[in-house]
Design a protein around this motif. Structure first.
Motif, PDB file in Angstrom:
ATOM      1  N   ARG A   1       0.831  -1.209   0.000  1.00  0.00           N
ATOM      2  CA  ARG A   1       0.000   0.000   0.000  1.00  0.00           C
ATOM      3  C   ARG A   1       0.864   1.257   0.000  1.00  0.00           C
ATOM      4  N   ASP A   2       1.921   1.244   0.830  1.00  0.00           N
ATOM      5  CA  ASP A   2       2.821   2.397   0.861  1.00  0.00           C
ATOM      6  C   ASP A   2       3.592   2.526  -0.449  1.00  0.00           C
TER       7      ASP A   2
ATOM      8  N   ASP B   1       1.295   4.218  -2.905  1.00  0.00           N
ATOM      9  CA  ASP B   1       1.199   5.648  -2.601  1.00  0.00           C
ATOM     10  C   ASP B   1       2.451   6.386  -3.075  1.00  0.00           C
TER      11      ASP B   1
ATOM     12  N   ALA C   1      -0.101  -4.976  -5.205  1.00  0.00           N
ATOM     13  CA  ALA C   1       0.472  -3.651  -5.470  1.00  0.00           C
ATOM     14  C   ALA C   1       0.885  -3.520  -6.926  1.00  0.00           C
TER      15      ALA C   1
ATOM     16  N   MET D   1      -0.780  -4.980   2.158  1.00  0.00           N
ATOM     17  CA  MET D   1      -1.012  -5.264   0.742  1.00  0.00           C
ATOM     18  C   MET D   1       0.217  -5.975   0.212  1.00  0.00           C
TER      19      MET D   1
END
Length: 297
Positions: free
Chosen positions: A71-72, A75, A99, A94
């Motif tokens: 997830r990071d 982003d 991803a 995630m």
């Protein structure tokens, strides 16, 4: 085929492995002008692995942005222009597969960034899932420094060639201050102590979960824990433990997994030895620091 394009077949000019001065098989220092100016996104949930990979890449000249889950990573891709992504396949929150699939749906140039899967070499299904998720290439754990640097240079150069150098749809990550980039031939004592501290803080609960999962024959979860544990820090502290964990991954993934009492005892012994090595490393560094302070006085 999974590759959006082919990396150059000519290997990047990376110096030979530099033999460690202190007997640790971790002193991989590669410097290449080809790496300068390239930015790598490193997605890896094991903090010790992340530290080792980051230092290796920064020594070679890369800028490195580290995250601990998919997830990071997603982003970061939306905000920063990267030349290559190193994506661990098995992460919390995630995973790398999810991803990668979502990165390939981002509008614009970012969707084409090369993604190199970090995966266990023993499992064909990991590679197949990575391919289906849209990843371009693979690095098999445990990863050697020269292979890591060469792979990143090849894909970063390819991406610059196909995308052009003046793309500005996302911001460029600035190079960290020179003081933050290690440039010695071997990992410093301070860095090794940092890795030991991270190992002592993070590995014991994962190891306890591994033992519980083995006892209750939760093979998939045990395999994940073994995979997480056998990273760069374990290689530094106890190579036998790393090999044992590698074999345990194979066992857990087999059609009829089983472990013996002797296997569990051996695993306990090797892990205790690794913890002892980490504690000794920390104590030795503290003693040297105290000695340095006395000499100054």
């Amino acid at each position: 085929t999974i590759k959006a394009g082919r990396a150059s077949s000519q290997k990047a000019a990376v110096p030979e492995h530099m033999a460690p001065a202190n007997g640790w098989d971790v002193a991989e220092s590669y410097q290449s002008v080809e790496a300068e100016g390239f930015t790598v996104l490193l997605a890896e949930d094991n903090p010790a692995n992340r530290m080792v990979a980051r230092l290796t890449l920064e020594r070679a000249g890369f800028r490195v942005y580290g995250v601990e889950n998919g997830r990071d990573a997603l982003d970061a891709i939306r905000r920063i222009r990267f030349d290559v992504v190193l994506m661990d396949c098995r992460m919390p929150v995630m995973d790398g597969y999810t991803a990668a699939r979502q990165i390939r749906q981002i509008p614009g140039l970012a969707r084409r960034v090369p993604i190199v899967a970090l995966t266990a070499s023993a499992f064909r299904e990991d590679r197949q899932r990575a391919e289906q998720a849209g990843m371009n290439d693979f690095l098999s754990k445990p990863i050697r420094g020269q292979e890591l640097v060469t792979k990143c240079i090849e894909w970063a150069k390819w991406f610059r060639e196909v995308s052009g150098p003046n793309q500005t749809e996302t911001k460029v990550l600035k190079r960290p201050p020179a003081a933050d980039v290690a440039n010695s031939d071997v990992y410093s004592g301070e860095f090794l102590v940092e890795v030991a501290d991270v190992f002592l803080a993070s590995a014991p609960p994962v190891f306890q979960k591994l033992m519980n999962d083995l006892e209750h024959e939760h093979w998939d979860e045990a395999r994940s824990s073994a995979h997480w544990l056998r990273g760069g820090a374990v290689r530094m502290l106890n190579a036998d433990l790393q090999q044992h964990l590698h074999e345990l991954e194979r066992v857990c993934a087999s059609s009829s997994p089983s472990v013996t009492t002797a296997d569990l005892q051996s695993l306990h012994r090797l892990f205790a030895s690794a913890c002892g090595q980490a504690q000794a490393l920390r104590s030795n560094q503290q003693s040297r620091a105290a000695g340095d302070r006395k000499s100054v006085v």
